[in-house]
Design an enzyme around this catalytic site. Structure first.
Site, PDB file in Angstrom:
ATOM      1  CD  GLU A 169      -3.031  -1.034   0.196  1.00  0.00           C
ATOM      2  OE1 GLU A 169      -3.049  -0.081  -0.599  1.00  0.00           O
ATOM      3  OE2 GLU A 169      -3.852  -1.969   0.130  1.00  0.00           O
TER       4      GLU A 169
ATOM      5  CG  ASP B  33      -5.571  -7.144  -7.724  1.00  0.00           C
ATOM      6  OD1 ASP B  33      -4.510  -7.424  -7.154  1.00  0.00           O
ATOM      7  OD2 ASP B  33      -6.431  -6.396  -7.222  1.00  0.00           O
TER       8      ASP B  33
ATOM      9  CD  GLU C 165     -14.632  -5.164  -1.263  1.00  0.00           C
ATOM     10  OE1 GLU C 165     -14.998  -4.649  -2.339  1.00  0.00           O
ATOM     11  OE2 GLU C 165     -13.493  -5.008  -0.830  1.00  0.00           O
TER      12      GLU C 165
ATOM     13  CD  GLU D  60     -10.431  -1.744  -7.999  1.00  0.00           C
ATOM     14  OE1 GLU D  60     -11.473  -1.227  -7.529  1.00  0.00           O
ATOM     15  OE2 GLU D  60      -9.371  -1.829  -7.355  1.00  0.00           O
TER      16      GLU D  60
HETATM   17  C1  DMJ Z   1      -6.364   0.394  -5.140  1.00  0.00           C
HETATM   18  O1  DMJ Z   1      -5.633   0.767  -4.017  1.00  0.00           O
HETATM   19  C2  DMJ Z   1      -5.478  -0.187  -6.183  1.00  0.00           C
HETATM   20  O2  DMJ Z   1      -6.132  -0.134  -7.387  1.00  0.00           O
HETATM   21  C3  DMJ Z   1      -5.070  -1.602  -5.891  1.00  0.00           C
HETATM   22  O3  DMJ Z   1      -4.361  -2.208  -6.938  1.00  0.00           O
HETATM   23  C4  DMJ Z   1      -6.229  -2.477  -5.548  1.00  0.00           C
HETATM   24  N1  DMJ Z   1      -7.416  -1.753  -5.436  1.00  0.00           N
HETATM   25  C5  DMJ Z   1      -7.445  -0.551  -4.710  1.00  0.00           C
HETATM   26  C6  DMJ Z   1      -8.797   0.112  -4.831  1.00  0.00           C
HETATM   27  O4  DMJ Z   1      -9.838  -0.761  -4.855  1.00  0.00           O
END
Ligand code: DMJ
Length: 933
Positions: free
Chosen positions: A147, A294, A388, A406
């Site tokens: 993060e 992802d 979610e 997203e």
């Molecule tokens: C974001 O912090 C980024 O896109 C991350 O890759 C995963 N998703 C969150 C938001 O949903």
């Protein structure tokens, strides 16, 4: 995830072969003509309409950012319900989610480049000055490496990228001297100790001040990390290296990626969700494109675009091929096991996978992108937001929605690729829903439960970093943006990195290319751009023709049929020799069958039995398949029983001035009294009961008569409180937790159980609020005296007209309430005759035991079909509290029973008057905040 406008810039860094990355540009070019000859489908949107929507996005951003700056800054995030900053350590811990907060003004840093995209250059300049003046990156806080990288390092680099662009333009940022880059470098060095593992995979967390492993660090003992956590560093780290010339960052990120690639499951070419950072063993062997994996895939493709290194594209294509072979079951994307990729690992999807259509656009695979996006849009139309997680038959699996970007991101990319105005309409719906359901006086609040419309006191920084960028760009024409967006690539947090970095300081990429990449058989790889004549074969309605069959997929189709195809292909229509519903743990014949199927039975100390399947222990592969089917049935049965025992959460909506329905609180239901899911909501003014605990006859019946009584938890059973307030003439009750500081954000919601006796005499609805939510009502009473609430199973649309409506007098309300009470008691008689809520047949693989190997699945039904929720129950003086946590995540929906379309009117309120009201609301919240202090 994302990639900028795609196109032009993508070609420049990758001169070797015909660049894949021309796809987006070519597709967009193709659409120029497609748009101009549009004949049917979604009507083209006028320039004025697009501008109007763009302006609306700007106004919404101001509302979110302005409230953050005014009420939360320098805290990391805004808490939009209580209108204050979220400071780690000062709020109850929310677990891993809090690892994004490093006391470094997260939201400000994450918003930097959004300000420039939204043409707020002056504000950007101010924000950069604030970051330089106020932000400390040396706090004694343990943060998530992932993060911190995507939000803070990415935010600083995005800010730097646009700062130097502005400086070069010659008007703004003339004083700027790479200060953000220096901060980024400082942060980069702080993150490096996390990579001190033999594998080169980073530790998941690091202490910003003390690093890893020192006693003061309070971290460094973790063994596992998620694949995305270790594989989503290359863009930021490479950019940092190339901007500064310090090669170490790119080297470390490449090493981690190399290791993950090495560890891919060689026969399926898939990766698992979590990996041991020391041994490299897969800890979770399920594989999908959503949570946990992802952005690993996203960064492989984008690393190729940004760095021009073929090896990244080779890896991406290898994985993509596997994803399309095993995980993609259009329109669904379903997790599978890496070793047995023909077996689904779940029957639900998480919201994070909504980025994938966007990535597919960049890859140039438009058809499945359109299909999945359409399926997701259908889910959104049903629930207003993407829950979610949702099941393959599109029911809610996890009910929260933290305003994730997203889907907006994929919508933007699909619009860029197709030019189809349909995607503008989709964006418009997103804007409307955000304003209607998530907007609160002090920002935008995450949805606690998309079914009830209740809020969580949370506005994540990614909402500002990503959502507003994508929505703004969707409606913007080239001239609306002060720079060429196609010169940049979007990181996973939508931060902008310039594509010219590909030709700067390239030494690391040369040094690190291993021989393995060239050994790959790349004959199937797409080295060239897909032909957009095939993608859009002279037919402007091409995208629409792909969407059309999916239009009713959520409402009418039976997608379980779709996803079962592959399972059925290994033995069509087969049922296990022993059906889960017949199984008895004491029957020796049953145990024999189980053994043959590779299922073992473990007797737990608490009297329950646990079933674990190891396919390898089955007598034959057919028996192993039977075992798997048996386990799936057992999981389904267990979850069905769980659902039958549980009630969904409820909503308390404050409807009086100045809230007007904009604040929705998550409430626990009661197992007695009026069931709000089956009856009209109850509306009334609130009044505190005396005694406040409601444990004896009320001394203030005149105050609660015809109202909704507030009672404090504790001292006696919930049912006793209900009887006392009912006897005093209350039309409903809200029990407020006596445990100060408790909140539904951090504690599992539960349902209030009866007292073990017959509770049929209780006719009024009773709801439970945790202390924090309860104090929002108590503070409102202090401030406004008259506070009216709506108790329901799902929040009703906020209606500006309410704000002009004459408030009913107390007497009116009492009369109305008395009538309501009569009708309630009449209705109650009918309740028992109604059929129980339809139960879900979905399996719940989240109950898979982490200790299981291969395709093992475990479930813990109690012996002979007893209630599997027993174990979650706790007892208190109030009576039994049944844990609703699973309920929140897995409860099948009841909105078919409720009336989600009940609206308070359709009239549109002028924007000025809305703004005036909001200002009033903000003042009110400020007052409440002062009261709290
Ligand atoms: C974001 O912090 C980024 O896109 C991350 O890759 C995963 N998703 C969150 C938001 O949903």
């Amino acid at each position: 995830m994302s990639e900028a406008g795609g196109g032009r810039g993508c070609g420049s860094p990758v001169p070797q072969r015909a660049p894949w990355s021309l796809v987006a540009a070519t597709a967009a070019l193709c659409l120029v003509s497609a748009t101009s000859v549009w004949t049917a489908g979604a009507a083209p949107m006028s320039r004025e309409e697009k501008q109007k929507l763009g302006n609306q996005v700007l106004e919404m951003f101001d509302h979110a950012y302005g409230n953050y700056m005014e009420h939360a800054y320098p805290a990391d995030e805004l808490m939009p319900l209580t209108c204050r900053g979220r400071v780690r350590g000062q709020e109850p811990s929310r677990g891993d989610v809090d690892d994004a907060l490093g006391k470094f003004s997260l939201t400000l840093i994450d918003s930097l480049d959004t300000l420039v995209v939204l043409n707020k250059t002056k504000e950007f300049e101010d924000a950069v000055r604030k970051v330089l003046r106020d932000v400390n990156l040396d706090n004694d806080v343990v943060v998530s490496v992932f993060e911190t990288n995507i939000r803070v390092l990415g935010g600083l680099l995005g800010g730097h990228s646009l700062a130097i662009m502005l400086k070069e333009k010659g008007e703004y940022m003339q004083w700027y001297n790479d200060e953000l880059l220096q901060m980024a470098k400082q942060l980069g060095y702080k993150l490096l100790p996390a990579f001190n593992t033999t594998s080169g995979l980073p530790y998941p967390r690091i202490n910003l001040k003390f690093g890893i492993r020192k006693p003061e660090a309070r971290t460094g003992t973790e063994t596992d990390t998620c694949t995305a956590c270790a594989g989503t560093l290359i863009l930021e780290f490479a950019a940092l290296s190339r901007f500064t010339g310090a090669t170490i960052f790119e080297e470390y990120a490449r090493k981690a990626l190399d290791f993950l690639w090495e560890k891919r499951q060689r026969s399926s070419n898939l990766v698992g969700v979590t990996i041991n950072i020391h041994t490299g063993d897969w800890v979770r062997k399920d594989s999908g494109v959503g949570a946990g994996i992802d952005s690993y895939y996203e960064y492989l493709l984008k690393a190729y675009v940004l760095l021009g290194d073929d090896s990244f594209l080779e890896r991406f294509n290898t994985h993509y091929d596997a994803i399309m072979r095993y995980i993609s079951q259009p329109p669904l994307l379903l997790d599978v096991h890496i070793h047995k990729p023909m077996l689904n690992a779940r029957t639900w999807m998480d919201a994070l996978l909504a980025f994938f259509p966007g990535l597919q656009v960049l890859k140039g695979d438009i058809r499945p992108a359109i299909e999945t996006h359409e399926m997701l849009y259908q889910v959104i139309k049903k629930h207003n937001f993407l829950p979610e997680a949702f099941t393959t038959d599109f029911r809610v699996h996890w009910a929260q929605h933290p305003l994730r970007p997203e889907f907006a991101e994929s919508t933007y990319f699909l619009y860029k690729a197709t030019g189809d105005p349909y995607y503008l309409e989709v964006g418009k719906t997103l804007i409307e829903n955000l304003n209607k359901y998530a907007r609160v006086p002090c920002g935008f609040a995450a949805m606690k439960d998309v079914r009830t419309g209740s809020h969580e006191d949370r506005m994540d920084s990614f909402f500002l970093a990503e959502m507003f960028k994508y929505l703004y760009l969707l409606f913007a024409d080239k001239e609306d943006i002060i720079f060429d967006i196609e010169d940049y690539i979007f990181t996973t947090e939508a931060h902008l990195l310039p594509l010219w970095l590909s030709t700067t300081n390239q030494s690391i990429s040369k040094k690190n290319i291993t021989s393995e990449y060239t050994e790959l058989d790349d004959s199937n790889f797409d080295w060239t751009c897909p032909n957009t004549q095939i993608l859009f074969p002279n037919d402007p309605l091409y995208a629409q023709s792909i969407r059309e069959p999916l239009k009713n997929v959520v409402d009418k189709s039976c997608p379980r049929g779709i996803i079962r195809v592959r399972e059925e292909s290994f033995r069509s229509g087969a049922k296990p020799p022993l059906r889960a519903r017949d199984f008895m743990a004491t029957n020796p014949e049953h145990l024999e069958i189980l053994k043959k199927m590779g299922v073992s039975l473990i007797h737990l100390k608490d009297g329950r039995v646990q079933l674990v399947q190891h396919a390898i222990q089955a007598a034959s592969s057919i028996d192993a398949e039977d075992g798997l089917r048996f386990m799936q049935e057992m999981i389904e049965l267990s979850s069905q029983q769980q659902k039958e025992q549980q009630l969904p959460p409820r909503a308390v909506q404050i409807v009086s001035h100045p809230f007007f329905g904009r604040v929705v609180l998550t409430a626990g239901p009661a197992q007695f009294g009026l069931d709000l899911s089956k009856h009209k909501e109850t509306r009334g003014f609130v009044a505190s009961s005396k005694p406040y605990n409601g444990c004896s006859e009320l001394t203030n019946p005149e105050a609660v008569m015809g109202k909704i009584a507030l009672i404090q938890r504790g001292q006696c059973m919930f049912a006793e409180k209900a009887r006392n307030i009912q006897n005093a003439g209350a039309i409903g009750g809200i029990v407020i937790d006596d445990n100060e500081g408790s909140s539904s954000d951090t504690a599992p919601l539960f349902q209030m159980a009866g007292d073990g006796k017959d509770t049929d005499d209780i006719k009024i609805p009773m709801l439970f609020l945790f202390s924090k939510e309860g104090s929002i009502i108590l503070d409102a009473i202090r401030e406004y005296e008259e506070v009216e609430v709506l108790l329901s199973d799902k929040a009703k649309d906020r209606d500006p007209e309410m704000e002009n409506e004459e408030q009913p007098s107390e007497n009116d309300s009492q009369n109305q309430s008395a009538e309501q009470m009569t009708s309630i008691s009449q209705e109650v008689d009918l309740v028992d005759q109604e059929s129980p809520e339809e139960s879900s047949l979905n399996s719940h693989p989240e109950s898979l035991s982490p200790a299981d190997t291969d395709n093992a699945a475990s479930v813990s039904p109690s012996e002979q079909n007893s209630n599997p929720t027993e174990n979650h129950e706790t007892t208190s003086l109030d009576g039994e509290c049944t844990d609703l946590d699973n309920q929140l995540q897995e409860q099948s929906e009841t909105e078919e029973d409720s009336n989600p379309n009940v609206s308070w009117g359709e009239k549109v309120q002028p924007i000025d008057s809305i703004l005036a009201d909001w200002n009033e609301d903000i003042e009110a919240f400020e007052m409440m905040e002062k009261d709290e202090l």
